[in-house]
Design an enzyme around this catalytic site. Sequence first.
Site: not given
Length: 336
Positions: A159, A234, A331
């Site tokens: 990520r 998320s 995130e």
Amino acid sequence: MKHYRNKDLCKINTFHLHTRAREYMIIDDIKDLATLDLNRKYFILGGGSNILFVNDFDGLVIHNKINGIKVTKEVNNYIYLSINSGESWTKLVKFVTKNNWGGIENLAYIPGTVGGAPIQNIGAYGVEIAESVEYVKCFDLINRKFLVLTKDECNFGYRDSIFKKELKNKVFITEIGLKLTIKKHNYKLDYAGIKEEIERRKIQKISPEVIANIITYIRRKKLPNPNKIGNAGSFFKNPEIEKNLANKLLKEYPNMPTYPTNTESLVKIPAGWLIEQCGLKGYVHKGAAVHQNHALVLVNKNNATGRDILELANIIKKNVKNKFDIELEYEVNIII
Ligand code: EPU
């Protein structure tokens, strides 16, 4: 190029927050980039699926709608595509899997745009976009020229990429190049649920399209649909922690799931599990809530404000830190 003032961004952020932008501009032609006046606070918006606006945005929101998908060449088992950054990621995956080109089928049904995909190196079901990227082209907003970064230069991580670090807010991604397989696909079927679904459907011959359909089905079942209840997938990254800490925790929580990482000394722990262990699944804070089926997803339950969601995120962070001594990282891109 279209330009608005005091624009409600409700329809263009998947949390569906009624954030207002002082100025809002749609860019649908690459040529418009050179004429942008950026002597003010600005933010580049793609699909709005990974951002949380905490307040109204006192600046210019530049909404990228530069579309177009092009096949550039075929060499042996590979097909090369150039895709403009404003394209919908889901539409791209449908297009390539219909052609039975392989590489991104596990990334089906992820909301957002093609331009957003390399920024956070989108990943799901054992695959990351980094594996298929050839290059990322962007317009350098400071020096006013185009740059082409090779996959290595993008510094992809979990990520993560150069676009979240050194190049954050400095470039406008205009196009990405992907390299996909034509036949002899390298399927990734190990993630929990995929093989079971292939068996349940009694599928004899798999293809990128079949896998994309299965992934879409699994995601739909598990994750809340942002069109029905505002969310950004998320909210936190899955933390990567030292093996020593993991071993200590495993003594107390023998059922704690752990996954390997690219670094020998680190293991990944699902943040959803940590949050659920804190008793926070379904927890409501003002208009925001932890989703009752998946604790890693925060939802706009009842006219939440950006601040409600951020406060909830901080409650979660504090609880996880106190119970496990693990610091969760966002995130989602938080715009204060
Ligand atoms: N879990 C719980 N309780 C929960 C949720 C999850 O205990 O409420 C545990 C379970 O043990 C489960 C494990 O967490 O087996 C993993 O859950 P899941 O398979 O749903 O994946 P995840 O780690 O929560 C990651 C990505 C998702 C991606 C899925 C599938 C991150 C931050 N998230 O989630 O990506 O779709 O894997 O590959 O890495 C996104 O980035 O927005 C996103 C949805």
